[in-house]
Scaffold this active site. Structure first.
Site, mmCIF file in Angstrom:
data_model
loop_
_atom_site.group_PDB
_atom_site.id
_atom_site.type_symbol
_atom_site.label_atom_id
_atom_site.label_comp_id
_atom_site.label_asym_id
_atom_site.label_seq_id
_atom_site.Cartn_x
_atom_site.Cartn_y
_atom_site.Cartn_z
ATOM 1 C CB ALA A 155 -10.802 13.725 3.583
ATOM 2 C CB THR B 7 -3.993 5.837 0.872
ATOM 3 O OG1 THR B 7 -2.909 6.870 0.512
ATOM 4 C CG2 THR B 7 -3.297 4.660 1.838
ATOM 5 C CE1 TYR B 8 -9.654 9.204 -4.626
ATOM 6 C CE2 TYR B 8 -9.536 11.122 -3.289
ATOM 7 C CZ TYR B 8 -9.866 10.446 -4.519
ATOM 8 O OH TYR B 8 -10.195 11.313 -5.650
ATOM 9 C CG HIS C 106 -13.256 2.094 14.015
ATOM 10 N ND1 HIS C 106 -14.168 3.067 14.422
ATOM 11 C CD2 HIS C 106 -12.439 2.411 13.089
ATOM 12 C CE1 HIS C 106 -13.851 4.291 13.889
ATOM 13 N NE2 HIS C 106 -12.843 3.957 12.888
ATOM 14 C CG HIS D 264 -7.519 2.943 -0.261
ATOM 15 N ND1 HIS D 264 -6.810 2.798 1.011
ATOM 16 C CD2 HIS D 264 -7.156 1.724 -0.634
ATOM 17 C CE1 HIS D 264 -6.036 1.693 1.051
ATOM 18 N NE2 HIS D 264 -6.202 1.030 -0.026
ATOM 19 N NE ARG E 239 -15.687 6.969 9.742
ATOM 20 C CZ ARG E 239 -15.500 6.980 10.974
ATOM 21 N NH1 ARG E 239 -16.730 6.740 11.533
ATOM 22 N NH2 ARG E 239 -14.694 7.119 11.705
ATOM 23 N N GLY E 240 -13.135 6.909 5.750
ATOM 24 C CA GLY E 240 -12.263 8.220 6.180
ATOM 25 C C GLY E 240 -12.409 8.803 7.564
ATOM 26 C CD GLU F 72 -2.847 0.828 2.383
ATOM 27 O OE1 GLU F 72 -3.624 -0.279 2.166
ATOM 28 O OE2 GLU F 72 -3.390 1.886 2.989
HETATM 29 P P1 FAD Z 1 -16.705 2.006 8.820
HETATM 30 O O1 FAD Z 1 -17.036 0.632 8.142
HETATM 31 O O2 FAD Z 1 -17.762 3.111 8.468
HETATM 32 O O3 FAD Z 1 -16.783 2.006 10.303
HETATM 33 C C1 FAD Z 1 -16.507 3.245 11.195
HETATM 34 C C2 FAD Z 1 -16.869 2.943 12.516
HETATM 35 O O4 FAD Z 1 -18.485 3.052 12.484
HETATM 36 C C3 FAD Z 1 -16.828 1.722 13.296
HETATM 37 O O5 FAD Z 1 -16.541 2.026 14.606
HETATM 38 C C4 FAD Z 1 -17.823 1.018 12.974
HETATM 39 O O6 FAD Z 1 -18.054 0.014 13.999
HETATM 40 C C5 FAD Z 1 -18.955 1.993 12.855
HETATM 41 N N1 FAD Z 1 -20.182 1.634 12.164
HETATM 42 C C6 FAD Z 1 -20.094 1.235 11.048
HETATM 43 N N2 FAD Z 1 -21.498 1.177 10.497
HETATM 44 C C7 FAD Z 1 -22.438 1.642 11.189
HETATM 45 C C8 FAD Z 1 -23.583 1.995 11.427
HETATM 46 N N3 FAD Z 1 -24.586 1.729 10.506
HETATM 47 N N4 FAD Z 1 -24.146 2.634 12.529
HETATM 48 C C9 FAD Z 1 -23.413 3.040 13.460
HETATM 49 N N5 FAD Z 1 -21.930 2.760 13.386
HETATM 50 C C10 FAD Z 1 -21.358 2.142 12.371
HETATM 51 N N6 FAD Z 1 -8.279 6.506 5.624
HETATM 52 C C11 FAD Z 1 -8.242 7.398 4.652
HETATM 53 O O7 FAD Z 1 -8.648 8.455 4.888
HETATM 54 N N7 FAD Z 1 -7.753 7.104 3.352
HETATM 55 C C12 FAD Z 1 -7.535 5.933 3.187
HETATM 56 O O8 FAD Z 1 -6.956 5.612 1.879
HETATM 57 C C13 FAD Z 1 -7.352 4.825 4.039
HETATM 58 N N8 FAD Z 1 -7.159 3.556 3.971
HETATM 59 C C14 FAD Z 1 -7.304 2.535 4.974
HETATM 60 C C15 FAD Z 1 -7.086 1.225 4.424
HETATM 61 C C16 FAD Z 1 -7.013 0.160 5.548
HETATM 62 C C17 FAD Z 1 -7.025 -1.126 5.210
HETATM 63 C C18 FAD Z 1 -7.727 0.655 6.895
HETATM 64 C C19 FAD Z 1 -7.743 -0.313 7.989
HETATM 65 C C20 FAD Z 1 -7.843 1.926 7.294
HETATM 66 C C21 FAD Z 1 -7.851 2.931 6.165
HETATM 67 N N9 FAD Z 1 -8.038 4.135 6.327
HETATM 68 C C22 FAD Z 1 -7.866 5.337 5.426
HETATM 69 C C23 FAD Z 1 -8.506 4.794 7.830
HETATM 70 C C24 FAD Z 1 -10.097 4.782 7.873
HETATM 71 O O9 FAD Z 1 -10.545 5.771 7.156
HETATM 72 C C25 FAD Z 1 -10.628 4.918 9.329
HETATM 73 O O10 FAD Z 1 -9.900 3.691 10.172
HETATM 74 C C26 FAD Z 1 -11.846 5.062 9.788
HETATM 75 O O11 FAD Z 1 -12.097 5.594 11.035
HETATM 76 C C27 FAD Z 1 -12.609 3.878 9.515
HETATM 77 O O12 FAD Z 1 -13.001 3.724 8.220
HETATM 78 P P2 FAD Z 1 -14.055 2.193 7.998
HETATM 79 O O13 FAD Z 1 -14.012 2.212 6.380
HETATM 80 O O14 FAD Z 1 -13.273 0.936 8.767
HETATM 81 O O15 FAD Z 1 -15.293 2.931 8.621
#
Ligand code: FAD
Length: 317
Positions: free
Chosen positions: A53, A50-51, A183, A95, A125-126, A18
């Site tokens: 914001a 990576t992306y 998380h 991403h 999500r970011g 990555e």
């Molecule tokens: P989600 O899956 O949306 O989860 C976020 C939180 O919300 C979790 O606590 C989850 O339990 C909770 N949740 C999920 N669904 C719901 C719901 N329906 N109701 C209530 N709560 C809910 N960041 C960047 O800015 N750019 C990148 O390129 C990037 N790449 C990454 C790659 C990897 C492999 C990883 C592990 C992280 C990366 N991140 C990146 C960081 C990421 O943006 C953060 O970790 C962010 O806080 C969570 O993203 P997620 O997609 O896991 O979120």
């Protein structure tokens, strides 16, 4: 090829990487130099980019007034992915993030990727660090990664935001993030894994984990995921500790634990941190592979050498 096809067809654990796009105004040459080294040694099946914001800053002007400036520090994810595909013939995985993007902008990005022949994305999500410009307020952006997964999967069925008759379906493979140490916003690990399962039930194909330094966290996480009915590949993400400052910055930004044994060694021999980190990652990699991990995803960001040192060692075993 799709990432999930790479895993389905693999006869041995897959090594992937990555990277991050350069800072605005930075040279892409440095990224290519680093990828040249990686590809000479490993030829990975796919490379994630990576992306980032956009963030809002307050800048002082010459007359002393303050001005709000909105800027994306690291643009270029899609362009860099196109360059990787055309330069190396390796599948790029851009991403895509919810934070700071309207659903229309996400759709536009997916259309660009589709035209470029890029059919893999990691839906994330970011984070809103407080500086970022949030567009979530009036429902114009996806709130959680699952909402982005659903949007992509709808496009795969030919359903775009606007009703378009005979719209061409896209064909994206979608990865999502998982957290062996939970998380940071989730109330507990089981709750978090249920949210992960929701993302997979919505159509995501595979999981890449947040970095971790304790393999037990990964193995326990995989076991719990399987108990919750998650069948998709769960790929461990590894970062190599290379400077003493990582002991503070990695837990701060990635909400993870660094084991006592590793911190004690770095505290005792700070000048040897890179070697200590590489040795730790070597043992982690060997154990993960022996324990059945489908591959190792190295977060190399700018510098691939520590990961290449780990891979060299593991190949010789
Ligand atoms: P989600 O899956 O949306 O989860 C976020 C939180 O919300 C979790 O606590 C989850 O339990 C909770 N949740 C999920 N669904 C719901 C719901 N329906 N109701 C209530 N709560 C809910 N960041 C960047 O800015 N750019 C990148 O390129 C990037 N790449 C990454 C790659 C990897 C492999 C990883 C592990 C992280 C990366 N991140 C990146 C960081 C990421 O943006 C953060 O970790 C962010 O806080 C969570 O993203 P997620 O997609 O896991 O979120």
């Amino acid at each position: 090829m799709k990432v999930i096809e790479h895993y389905d067809r693999a006869t041995e654990p897959l090594i992937s990487f990555e990277i991050i796009p350069p800072k605005r105004g930075g040279s892409v040459q440095a990224v290519f130099e680093s990828l040249d080294k990686v590809i000479e040694k490993v030829h990975p099946p796919f490379i994630d980019v990576t992306y980032h914001a956009a963030e809002a800053y307050v800048e002082e002007q010459q007359d002393g007034s303050l001005k709000r400036v909105v800027r994306r520090k690291r643009p270029g994810t899609i362009g860099l992915c196109a360059a990787i595909l055309h330069r190396y013939g390796i599948d790029p995985v851009p991403h895509l993030i919810c934070e700071g993007f309207t659903k229309e902008e996400s759709e536009d990005a997916l259309i660009e990727l589709n035209y470029l022949g890029i059919h893999n994305v990691l839906a994330i999500r970011g984070d809103n660090t407080g500086n970022q410009v949030s567009l979530n307020l009036n429902g114009t952006a996806n709130k959680y990664a699952i909402d982005l997964v659903k949007q992509i999967k709808k496009m795969n069925r030919g359903t775009y935001i606007e009703d378009i008759i005979n719209a061409e379906p896209t064909n994206f493979c979608v990865g999502v993030a998982g957290y062996p140490e939970k998380h940071f916003e989730a109330p507990n690990i089981d709750w978090d894994i249920k949210r992960l399962k929701d993302k997979l039930d919505a159509g995501a194909d595979y999981v890449v984990t947040q970095m971790f330094f304790n393999n037990k966290a990964y193995f326990d996480f995989v076991e719990k995921c399987r108990e919750h009915g998650i069948k998709a590949p769960i790929v461990p993400g590894l970062k190599i500790l290379t400077t003493p400052s990582h002991l503070k910055t990695l837990p701060k930004y990635f909400h993870l634990n660094i084991p006592d044994e590793l911190t004690a060694e770095v505290d005792a021999y700070p000048e040897r941190t890179r070697d200590i980190g590489v040795e730790w990652a070597r043992q982690q990699t060997l154990e993960l592979i022996e324990g059945g991990a489908p591959g190792i995803h190295f977060y190399i960001m700018g510098d691939p050498q520590p990961a290449l040192d780990v891979i060299d060692f593991v190949k010789r075993k």
